[in-house]
Design an enzyme around this catalytic site. Structure first.
Site, mmCIF file in Angstrom:
data_model
loop_
_atom_site.group_PDB
_atom_site.id
_atom_site.type_symbol
_atom_site.label_atom_id
_atom_site.label_comp_id
_atom_site.label_asym_id
_atom_site.label_seq_id
_atom_site.Cartn_x
_atom_site.Cartn_y
_atom_site.Cartn_z
ATOM 1 N N LYS B 77 0.848 -1.201 0.000
ATOM 2 C CA LYS B 77 0.000 0.000 0.000
ATOM 3 C C LYS B 77 0.881 1.248 0.000
ATOM 4 O O LYS B 77 1.929 1.272 0.660
ATOM 5 C CB LYS B 77 -0.907 -0.043 1.236
ATOM 6 C CG LYS B 77 -1.998 1.019 1.265
ATOM 7 C CD LYS B 77 -2.916 0.841 2.481
ATOM 8 C CE LYS B 77 -4.024 1.882 2.480
ATOM 9 N NZ LYS B 77 -4.944 1.760 3.645
ATOM 10 N N SER B 155 -10.128 2.134 2.644
ATOM 11 C CA SER B 155 -9.148 2.833 1.858
ATOM 12 C C SER B 155 -8.172 1.917 1.110
ATOM 13 O O SER B 155 -7.556 2.359 0.130
ATOM 14 C CB SER B 155 -8.339 3.775 2.749
ATOM 15 O OG SER B 155 -7.537 3.045 3.644
ATOM 16 N N SER B 179 -10.649 -0.163 6.857
ATOM 17 C CA SER B 179 -9.975 -0.019 5.564
ATOM 18 C C SER B 179 -9.282 -1.267 5.036
ATOM 19 O O SER B 179 -8.844 -1.281 3.888
ATOM 20 C CB SER B 179 -8.937 1.101 5.637
ATOM 21 O OG SER B 179 -9.551 2.351 5.527
#
EC number: 6.3.5.7
Lengths: 95, 492
Positions: B77, B155, B179
Site C-alpha cells: 500500500k 481505503s 480499511s
C-alpha cells in the site's frame, strides 16, 4: 450546533488551509452536517467514565535519551522543496 | 492456473520443492500487473526491485534458508514508506516524496525474503471507503456484473483489487475504521486487522494514531496467518507496539472450534439492513454451529455511538498528524505570489496539496480540538469510546470466544454513485467495522457468499485482544464451511 460562515473561516485559518470566500457557505454547511451527526454522543450518560487514553493498559516503554544517529544532513534535506546551504529555505517569516 | 493466481501457501511449498523459481513467480505477477492497468491498482511499479529481490530469494531457497514469505511477490500500500520508492499516501501533498528510510513492516517482510512488486492505490491518507479520494484516480473492483465499474472499497482499494485480480499473491493494507476489512469483503478476499499494537506503525504515514493498524490482505485465511506472522512483533521504534511474543498463527489453524461460544450482537441488526446481508449472517452462524460452536445472543449497547465517536476522534488525530505537511521538509510547495510570507505558503500549499475529503476531516478535527469545544466533542467521544470497549470486555468476560457480524452493509457499489451523497452516507460503510478499531480488537473479514447480482459478500469475526491465532482458526472454519471459490471473470 451549526457552524456559521465566520466560524468556517476561523477553522480554515486555524487549519492553515486557504478557502476562498465564495466556498465558505458550502463548507459551513458540510461541517454543520457532520457536527449534527456527532451530536448523538450527547445522548450517552458518561458520568464517571474516564476518557480512554490507550487501547491496552500498558506502560509506555522508555528508552535512554541518547544520540543514535547523525551526519545525515543530505538525507534529511533530500526531499525538501527548497534547501540551500544545508538548511530548509522558507519565505520571509518576520517583517 | 498461472502462478500469479496461487496462494502464499501453495507458492511457498512449490518454491521449497523447486517446482518454480521466485524469479518466474515474480515474472508471472509482473506480466499480470502490466495487463491489469485498467484496475488502477498498482500506481508505482517496481519491477527492478522485484527481480533483484526474487533473485536473492532464489539464492536463499537454494541454500535451504527460506522463511515462509521467501520469494513471495507482494503489493505494498502507498501508505508504507519504502526507501527510494515514491510513498505518497495517494496525496498530491507528498508528490515526489521518496523516503530515505524503510518502514518496519516492509523491512520485516524483505528480511523474510518477500518481493515487492510495487505500490498500491488507496484513498488519500487512507480517508475514504471507495478509493475515490486518491490523487492517482480510482482503483476498480475486478468484480463486474453489468456495464458499471464498481469500487473495490477503501481505503485499501488498490490492495484489494490487486489481490482479487491476481496481480500479486497478497498485499499489505492498513485499517483505521475498516480499511482492510471493507475492501476485502467487496472483492471476495480475506483481510485481518490485528490487535492494536501487534504490528509496528513505524514508517506508515499516520492518519489516526490510536486507531491505525496494518495487516495482510490475502486469498485465504491460511495466507493471512502466514503473512501476519511475518509482519507482527515488537518494535522499539513504535512506543505503542506491544512487547509480547508472536505465536505461530498458522499452527493455530486446527479447524476445531467445538465448544467455542460465538456471540451475535443484536445491535448490529440495523434498520433497513438488506435481507441478503441478514441471511448471510444467519448462514454464517449456522456454519459455525454445525462445526460444534455454541451461538449466543449478546448485547453491545453502545454500538450506535461508534460512528459519531469515530468521526470525532479520527479527524482530531488526523488534524494533528497532518499538520506536518507544510511545504517545508518534503512534498509539494505552492508557487507563491510576490510578497507572500510563510502563512500564505502554508495555506496555499495545503489547499493545493490536500483533496476535499482530507481538507474536510482536518477542519473537523481542528474544530473539535479548538478552545471551548475540546470537552464537548473530543473528551466526550473518548469517554464513549471507553464505554464501547467495555461492551466488548463484558461480552468476552461472559465467555464469548468470538463475535460474528456482517462485514459491510451492502455489496460493492458503483464508482461515482456516492459522489453526490452526504459525506455521512459514505461514513456508514464503516458501521460494522469501526467499533473494532475503537476497542483495539482484532477483526477479520472472510468471503462467505455472493449476492443476487453475483457480487461477493463477507462476514466479520471479532476476537479477544492478542488472540489472533484463535480468531484465524474461527475464520478458517467459516472459510471451509462457506467454500467460497468464486473468482471475478476477467474483463481487464
Amino acid at each position: 450546533m451549526s457552524i456559521d460562515i465566520d466560524t468556517a473561516r476561523r477553522v480554515a485559518k486555524l487549519a492553515r488551509i486557504r478557502v476562498e470566500e465564495a466556498d465558505l457557505p458550502a463548507l459551513a454547511g458540510e461541517l454543520s452536517g457532520i457536527l449534527t451527526f456527532m451530536e448523538q454522543l450527547n445522548e450517552v450518560d458518561v458520568t464517571g467514565v474516564e476518557p480512554m487514553t490507550s487501547v491496552t493498559p500498558m506502560r509506555l516503554k522508555r528508552r535512554k535519551d541518547e544520540v543514535t544517529d547523525g551526519n545525515i544532513q543530505s538525507q534529511i534535506l533530500k526531499n525538501a522543496p527548497d534547501a540551500r546551504e544545508g538548511f530548509f529555505a522558507v519565505p520571509k517569516v518576520v517583517e | 492456473m498461472s502462478a500469479n493466481s496461487w496462494t502464499i501457501a501453495a507458492a511457498r511449498d512449490a518454491l521449497r520443492k523447486g517446482e518454480i523459481s521466485a524469479t518466474d513467480l515474480t515474472m508471472a505477477c509482473l506480466t499480470a500487473i502490466d495487463a491489469g492497468d485498467a484496475l488502477g491498482a498498482f500506481v508505482h511499479k517496481t519491477p527492478e526491485i522485484a527481480l533483484d529481490q526474487a533473485r536473492a530469494a532464489d539464492a536463499r531457497l537454494r541454500a535451504g534458508d527460506a522463511p515462509s514469505m521467501c520469494g513471495i511477490p507482494l503489493g505494498i500500500k502507498d501508505l508504507f514508506a519504502t526507501r527510494g520508492v515514491p510513498s505518497q499516501a495517494a496525496s498530491n501533498i507528498l508528490g515526489g516524496f521518496k523516503p530515505e528510510y524503510e518502514s518496519t513492516v516492509t523491512t520485516k517482510l524483505f528480511d523474510a525474503g518477500a518481493v515487492m512488486l510495487g505500490k498500491l492505490n488507496m484513498d488519500e491518507f487512507a480517508m475514504g471507503s471507495s478509493n475515490e479520494t486518491s490523487c492517482y484516480g480510482n482503483a476498480v473492483n475486478p468484480w463486474k456484473v453489468d456495464g458499471r465499474k464498481l469500487t473495490p472499497g477503501g481505503s485499501s482499494g488498490g490492495s484489494a483489487a490487486a489481490v482479487a485480480g491476481d496481480l500479486c499473491l497478497a498485499a499489505t493494507g492498513t485499517d483505521t475504521g475498516g480499511s482492510i476489512r471493507q475492501p476485502a469483503a467487496f472483492t471476495g478476499i480475506v483481510g485481518i486487522k490485528p490487535t492494536y499494537g501487534r504490528v509496528s506503525r513505524w514508517g506508515i504515514v499516520a492518519f489516526a494514531s490510536s486507531l491505525d493498524q496494518a495487516g495482510p490482505m490475502t486469498k485465504t485465511v491460511r495466507d493471512a496467518a502466514i503473512f501476519l506472522q511475518a509482519m507482527a512483533g515488537h518494535d522499539p521504534k513504535d512506543s505503542t507496539s506491544a512487547d509480547l511474543p508472536v505465536p505461530d498463527f498458522e499452527a493455530a489453524l486446527t479447524g476445531d472450534i467445538r465448544g467455542k461460544k460465538i456471540g451475535l450482537p443484536r445491535e448490529y441488526r440495523m434498520d433497513g439492513m438488506p435481507a441478503e446481508i441478514d441471511k448471510l449472517w444467519a448462514d454464517g452462524a449456522a456454519m459455525l454451529k454445525d462445526a460444534g460452536a455454541e451461538i449466543v445472543d449478546i448485547s453491545l449497547p453502545h454500538t450506535k455511538y461508534a460512528l459519531p465517536a469515530y468521526y470525532v476522534i479520527a479527524p482530531a488525530e488526523a488534524s494533528s498528524n497532518l499538520a506536518r505537511y507544510d511545504g517545508v521538509r518534503y512534498g509539494h510547495r505552492a508557487k507563491l505570489a510576490q510578497g507572500d510570507g510563510i502563512t500564505e505558503m502554508y495555506e496555499k500549499t495545503r489547499a493545493e496539496g490536500f483533496g476535499k475529503e482530507v481538507q474536510r476531516r482536518v477542519m473537523i478535527g481542528t474544530y473539535v480540538l479548538s478552545a471551548g469545544f475540546y470537552d464537548a466533542y473530543y473528551n466526550r467521544a473518548r469517554k464513549v469510546r471507553a464505554l464501547i470497549k467495555r461492551d466488548f470486555e463484558l461480552a468476552f468476560a461472559a465467555g464469548v470466544d468470538a463475535i460474528l457480524t456482517p462485514a459491510t452493509p451492502s455489496a460493492a457499489f458503483g464508482l461515482g454513485e456516492m459522489s453526490s451523497a452526504d459525506p455521512i452516507e459514505m461514513y456508514l460503510n464503516d458501521v460494522f467495522t469501526v467499533t473494532v478499531n475503537l476497542a483495539g480488537l482484532p477483526g477479520i473479514s472472510v468471503p462467505v457468499g455472493l449476492d443476487k447480482q453475483g457480487l461477493p459478500l463477507g462476514l466479520q469475526l471479532i476476537g479477544r485482544p492478542w488472540e489472533e491465532g484463535d480468531l484465524l482458526n474461527h475464520a478458517y472454519v467459516l472459510e471451509r464451511a462457506a467454500g467460497f471459490v468464486a473468482k471475478p471473470a476477467k474483463w481487464w
